[in-house]
Write an enzyme that holds these catalytic residues in place. Structure first.
Site, PDB file in Angstrom:
ATOM      1  N   PRO A   1      17.107  13.457  21.004  1.00 24.91           N
ATOM      2  CA  PRO A   1      16.030  12.657  20.658  1.00 24.91           C
ATOM      3  C   PRO A   1      16.021  11.900  19.320  1.00 24.91           C
ATOM      4  O   PRO A   1      16.685  12.539  18.363  1.00 24.91           O
ATOM      5  CB  PRO A   1      14.699  13.905  20.514  1.00 24.91           C
ATOM      6  CG  PRO A   1      15.483  15.072  20.401  1.00 24.91           C
ATOM      7  CD  PRO A   1      17.016  14.877  20.872  1.00 24.91           C
ATOM      8  N   HIS A   2      15.589  10.606  19.288  1.00 28.64           N
ATOM      9  CA  HIS A   2      15.977   9.787  18.263  1.00 28.64           C
ATOM     10  C   HIS A   2      14.788   8.795  18.039  1.00 28.64           C
ATOM     11  O   HIS A   2      14.242   8.490  19.214  1.00 28.64           O
ATOM     12  CB  HIS A   2      17.317   9.119  18.155  1.00 28.64           C
ATOM     13  CG  HIS A   2      17.471   8.467  19.421  1.00 28.64           C
ATOM     14  ND1 HIS A   2      18.058   9.209  20.414  1.00 28.64           N
ATOM     15  CD2 HIS A   2      17.604   7.057  19.580  1.00 28.64           C
ATOM     16  CE1 HIS A   2      18.261   8.143  21.286  1.00 28.64           C
ATOM     17  NE2 HIS A   2      18.190   6.836  20.745  1.00 28.64           N
ATOM     18  N   GLY A   3      14.586   8.397  17.028  1.00 23.58           N
ATOM     19  CA  GLY A   3      13.462   7.300  16.772  1.00 23.58           C
ATOM     20  C   GLY A   3      13.641   6.499  15.396  1.00 23.58           C
ATOM     21  O   GLY A   3      14.619   7.026  14.377  1.00 23.58           O
TER      22      GLY A   3
END
Length: 150
Positions: free
Chosen positions: A66-68
């Site tokens: 997961p990344h943002g």
């Protein structure tokens, strides 16, 4: 790239227990907010969920990245979590996930972001490394696996 350059000891958590993708992302967001005091957990969670709306970050083989993007951070910040039980993460191979390497990147830093994602995915493609991550009984042991991999 050394994983220990983006994951510090306090951000490697072994054998955590989540029962859902959302709870895992909430936990990771809460932990990240402790290390990024200019951002609250809700803002960080929104960054992860915004990316998840584009498609799952579950890359297969029980792994998710997961990344943002976040305004106001200068460098990539990452958290590694192993879950006691695998959870549904809508991964590309439909397998549940038990290794989550979450990453927050500076907004607008596309080249570095994509390069780091590719390098992380490459490291997590190593079956022996993933086996060691999964077998780490506690946070210290998990961080040692990261350091030995570097």
């Amino acid at each position: 790239m050394k994983l220990s350059s983006i994951i510090n000891k306090d951000c490697s958590k072994a054998a955590v227990l989540f029962n859902s993708k959302k709870r895992a992302l909430e936990y990771i967001s809460e932990l990240a907010s402790q290390h990024l005091p200019e951002h609250n957990a809700h803002e960080i969670l929104d960054a992860f969920l915004t990316r998840e709306k584009l498609g799952s970050t579950g890359i297969g083989k029980g792994i998710a990245i997961p990344h943002g993007r976040l305004k106001g951070i200068d460098s990539i910040f990452a958290i590694l979590v192993t879950n006691q039980n695998s959870i549904n993460f809508d991964a590309i191979d439909n397998r549940p996930v038990d290794i989550l390497l979450a990453m927050l990147v500076p907004e607008g830093d596309n080249a570095s972001h994509l390069k780091t994602l590719a390098e992380i995915a490459g490291k997590l493609n190593n079956k022996e490394f993933c086996k060691q991550l999964r077998q780490a009984p506690n946070d210290d042991a998990l961080y040692q696996v990261i350091q030995l991999q570097d």
